[in-house]
Design a protein around this motif. Sequence first.
Motif: not given
Length: 370
Positions: A165-171, A255-260, A268-273, A279-289
């Motif tokens: 669902y989400d991968t945040s890469y280190a520098e 090329t669009t701001d689709s990540a949520v 303070g829980i933070v989730v990303s997708c 964007q709608l699909q990512n938001r729905a998945t993020a809400m599920t997480i």
Amino acid sequence: MAGPDFDADLKALDTTLRSIEAVLDLDRMRKEIAELSEQALAPNLWDDQANAQRVTSRLSVLQSEVDRVSSLRSRLDDLGVLVELAEDESDADVLGEAERELTSIKRAIDALEVRTLLSGEYDSREALVTIRSGAGGVDAADFAEMLFRMYLRWAERHKYPTEVYDTSYAEEAGIKSATFAVKAPYAYGTLSVEQGTHRLVRISPFDNQGRRQTGFAAVEVVPVIEQTDEVDIPEDELRVDVYRSSGPGGQGVNTTDSAVRITHLPTGIVVSCQNERSQLQNRATAMTILKAKLLALRKAEEEAKLNVLRGDVAGSWGDQMRSYVLHPYQMVKDLRTEYETGNTQGVLDGEIDGLVEAGIRWRRQQQSPA
């Protein structure tokens, strides 16, 4: 070298399998399969999609479980006949085949026995796994990616579908975090024993002086929510941010701001997708997480209250639950179960069943009344 005592081994396996059959209650399972099969044939089943998915999913799980046990029972019965024929004819080749089948059946029954220990409220659910790099800089980020790969390879070995669902890469290398789902029955119950802090010790490939470094990564496992779970989140408790998906090194994959990114303000829980184009699909998945994590938090708080009432000060996962040592020697050791192996490369390639099964048995012992 003496061969196996087939008679004793077959009796022991038969006893274990009978115990498993009793725990699973195959008659009850077959009765439920018949009821669900009847529901699945209803012409209006898919008028209620949530219920239809529940019926078909539960039917599939139950049928798979019954087939698994029935297959082992047939193999064990067939093996008894094979051994009897081989011994009557003193056929060494057939006895060798029987010995290999005995080993295979024993391994399968041991795994099934561990499965019967997964009887928690959410153990039968699919799993959401989040891995985060901890202390240790670039080595920790690299270790987090190694663990990410390890669990995906484990799922692949078992033919369990996964979805990242989400991968945040280190520098410099590795990842800051990753969240993925393991879409298989009992994935949560199985992988929940992997939750905790993992520690890596090795000669750092990122240290130009070749020094030994230690890196830490945290593994979080929560059950996937279902329609029957009551997790209501008021909109005013959420902060929703959108951003552009990116890959390693900042390479644009959208090329669009689709990540949520959704922040639950009270906890303070933070989730990303960012795995979907929409964007709608990512938001729905993020809400599920997010709902899954809040459900797990609620369960943990309830257990903590019960532990206080019981006077239970033990049972904490602890800061470090497993060490992966690649230098000066090769060893992976679980600090709770004392299970260890020198096959570090195998473990990092997904061969973690021994560690997981030991963890499940350990947890059951912790939960048993003294």
